[in-house]
Design a protein around this motif. Structure first.
Motif, PDB file in Angstrom:
ATOM      1  N   HIS A   1      -3.565 -14.737   4.258  1.00 25.57           N
ATOM      2  CA  HIS A   1      -2.153 -14.367   4.110  1.00 25.57           C
ATOM      3  C   HIS A   1      -1.561 -13.767   5.384  1.00 25.57           C
ATOM      4  N   VAL A   2      -2.399 -13.412   6.340  1.00 31.26           N
ATOM      5  CA  VAL A   2      -1.951 -12.615   7.481  1.00 31.26           C
ATOM      6  C   VAL A   2      -0.880 -13.321   8.308  1.00 31.26           C
ATOM      7  N   GLU A   3      -1.043 -14.595   8.560  1.00 26.21           N
ATOM      8  CA  GLU A   3      -0.053 -15.310   9.369  1.00 26.21           C
ATOM      9  C   GLU A   3       1.312 -15.329   8.682  1.00 26.21           C
ATOM     10  N   LEU A   4       1.317 -15.627   7.395  1.00 33.42           N
ATOM     11  CA  LEU A   4       2.560 -15.629   6.626  1.00 33.42           C
ATOM     12  C   LEU A   4       3.219 -14.250   6.650  1.00 33.42           C
ATOM     13  N   MET A   5       2.445 -13.214   6.447  1.00 32.60           N
ATOM     14  CA  MET A   5       2.975 -11.854   6.410  1.00 32.60           C
ATOM     15  C   MET A   5       3.536 -11.438   7.771  1.00 32.60           C
TER      16      MET A   5
ATOM     17  N   ARG B   1      -3.469  -7.796  13.406  1.00 32.00           N
ATOM     18  CA  ARG B   1      -4.608  -6.912  13.128  1.00 32.00           C
ATOM     19  C   ARG B   1      -4.210  -5.826  12.129  1.00 32.00           C
ATOM     20  N   ALA B   2      -2.970  -5.367  12.221  1.00 28.24           N
ATOM     21  CA  ALA B   2      -2.490  -4.355  11.281  1.00 28.24           C
ATOM     22  C   ALA B   2      -2.493  -4.888   9.857  1.00 28.24           C
ATOM     23  N   PHE B   3      -1.940  -6.073   9.655  1.00 29.47           N
ATOM     24  CA  PHE B   3      -1.919  -6.658   8.314  1.00 29.47           C
ATOM     25  C   PHE B   3      -3.336  -6.935   7.810  1.00 29.47           C
ATOM     26  N   LEU B   4      -4.200  -7.415   8.694  1.00 30.09           N
ATOM     27  CA  LEU B   4      -5.574  -7.693   8.280  1.00 30.09           C
ATOM     28  C   LEU B   4      -6.280  -6.407   7.849  1.00 30.09           C
ATOM     29  N   THR B   5      -6.029  -5.333   8.570  1.00 29.64           N
ATOM     30  CA  THR B   5      -6.619  -4.044   8.203  1.00 29.64           C
ATOM     31  C   THR B   5      -6.146  -3.599   6.830  1.00 29.64           C
ATOM     32  N   LEU B   6      -4.884  -3.841   6.525  1.00 31.51           N
ATOM     33  CA  LEU B   6      -4.314  -3.405   5.248  1.00 31.51           C
ATOM     34  C   LEU B   6      -4.750  -4.267   4.071  1.00 31.51           C
TER      35      LEU B   6
ATOM     36  N   PRO C   1       0.839  -1.208   0.000  1.00 35.67           N
ATOM     37  CA  PRO C   1       0.000   0.000   0.000  1.00 35.67           C
ATOM     38  C   PRO C   1       0.871   1.255   0.000  1.00 35.67           C
ATOM     39  N   THR C   2       0.248   2.399  -0.166  1.00 34.70           N
ATOM     40  CA  THR C   2       0.983   3.650  -0.129  1.00 34.70           C
ATOM     41  C   THR C   2       1.577   3.861   1.259  1.00 34.70           C
ATOM     42  N   ARG C   3       2.552   4.752   1.342  1.00 34.99           N
ATOM     43  CA  ARG C   3       3.211   5.029   2.620  1.00 34.99           C
ATOM     44  C   ARG C   3       2.205   5.469   3.678  1.00 34.99           C
TER      45      ARG C   3
ATOM     46  N   SER D   1      -0.792   4.180   8.624  1.00 37.35           N
ATOM     47  CA  SER D   1      -2.036   4.470   9.354  1.00 37.35           C
ATOM     48  C   SER D   1      -2.382   3.384  10.356  1.00 37.35           C
ATOM     49  N   ILE D   2      -1.788   2.204  10.205  1.00 39.25           N
ATOM     50  CA  ILE D   2      -2.125   1.083  11.100  1.00 39.25           C
ATOM     51  C   ILE D   2      -1.149   0.951  12.260  1.00 39.25           C
ATOM     52  N   VAL D   3      -0.131   1.817  12.314  1.00 36.51           N
ATOM     53  CA  VAL D   3       0.836   1.737  13.405  1.00 36.51           C
ATOM     54  C   VAL D   3       0.114   1.900  14.737  1.00 36.51           C
ATOM     55  N   GLY D   4       0.427   1.013  15.661  1.00 37.35           N
ATOM     56  CA  GLY D   4      -0.235   1.021  16.960  1.00 37.35           C
ATOM     57  C   GLY D   4      -1.075  -0.223  17.185  1.00 37.35           C
ATOM     58  N   LEU D   5      -1.562  -0.813  16.092  1.00 41.91           N
ATOM     59  CA  LEU D   5      -2.305  -2.063  16.199  1.00 41.91           C
ATOM     60  C   LEU D   5      -1.335  -3.225  16.355  1.00 41.91           C
ATOM     61  N   SER D   6      -1.807  -4.334  16.903  1.00 43.17           N
ATOM     62  CA  SER D   6      -0.973  -5.526  16.933  1.00 43.17           C
ATOM     63  C   SER D   6      -0.714  -5.970  15.499  1.00 43.17           C
ATOM     64  N   LEU D   7       0.352  -6.731  15.282  1.00 40.93           N
ATOM     65  CA  LEU D   7       0.826  -7.006  13.929  1.00 40.93           C
ATOM     66  C   LEU D   7      -0.227  -7.694  13.067  1.00 40.93           C
TER      67      LEU D   7
END
Length: 229
Positions: free
Chosen positions: A66-70, A53-58, A38-40, A45-51
């Protein structure tokens, strides 16, 4: 002495400028899943969430598989870079001075509540020589992701501090919402990842534009410089 004041800090975007190392880790995660980065601004924008949840949001629910792998790729990259001495997040100007000023008070306890893993906090503490600075450290290893109030509630339970004597300092709406859910003061900072408007909309009681402003904000919310009657 009455129950101590508890001042809880977020890490990324509040104490340390971690945007470059976070973006690198996210890039590794997206490459592992063969998904477009995604864009910078979207990524940060997801900084602060657990990892996870952050990837899932993105990536969205359609790519949840894919979230576990990422997440694993992100963590592995972090560990490797730290071993190579490449993972360094500088403190924001004025951060150390404020921490030392608060630490010198015998009526103030310092804590951390972060979406980082404990391993990441330990790395920050080691790099910046913050040993024995924080009496309570709450991370994504033991609590639900922000804005769930668990981290703040755990910190208060560990220190014996009351909600009215506790303040959460952070740069995102997730921090402000967590603070409000826990019933404590919410102090936002503008040098991180969310705007002043977003912080205020999430319930910030005070918003600081520089570390030099934070002590004033803390005093306004906690009134700890008031002369005794």
């Amino acid at each position: 002495m009455s129950a101590p004041y508890l001042v809880i800090f977020d890490c990324d975007g509040t104490l340390v400028d971690s945007q470059d190392t976070i973006l690198h880790g996210l890039q590794v995660g997206f490459q592992a899943a063969d998904l477009p980065m995604p864009t910078r601004s979207e990524a940060l924008s997801i900084v602060g969430l657990s990892l996870e949840r952050a990837f899932l949001t993105l990536v969205g629910p359609e790519n949840a598989h894919h979230v576990e792998l990422m997440s694993n790729a992100y963590r592995a990259s972090k560990v490797a870079r730290r071993k190579e001495g490449l993972d360094f997040d500088p403190l924001y100007p004025g951060a150390r001075e404020l921490l030392d000023r608060l630490k010198a008070r015998d009526d103030v306890l310092l804590g951390v509540a972060t979406g980082k893993a404990r391993r990441g906090v330990d790395h920050m503490v080691k790099v910046h020589e913050m040993h024995d600075l924080f009496v309570t450290v709450q991370t994504a290893d033991t609590s639900p992701s922000k804005p769930h109030p668990d981290m703040v509630l755990r910190a208060m339970a560990e220190t014996g501090s009351s909600a009215k004597a506790t303040v959460m300092i952070g740069d995102t709406s997730f921090d402000m919402e967590m603070a409000k859910s826990a019933g404590v003061h919410a102090l936002g900072v503008t040098w991180g990842y969310h705007s002043r408007e977003r912080l205020e909309a999430a319930g910030a009681d005070w918003v600081a534009g520089h570390f030099n402003d934070l002590y004033e904000g803390l005093n306004r919310l906690l009134d700890f410089d008031k002369e005794p009657a």
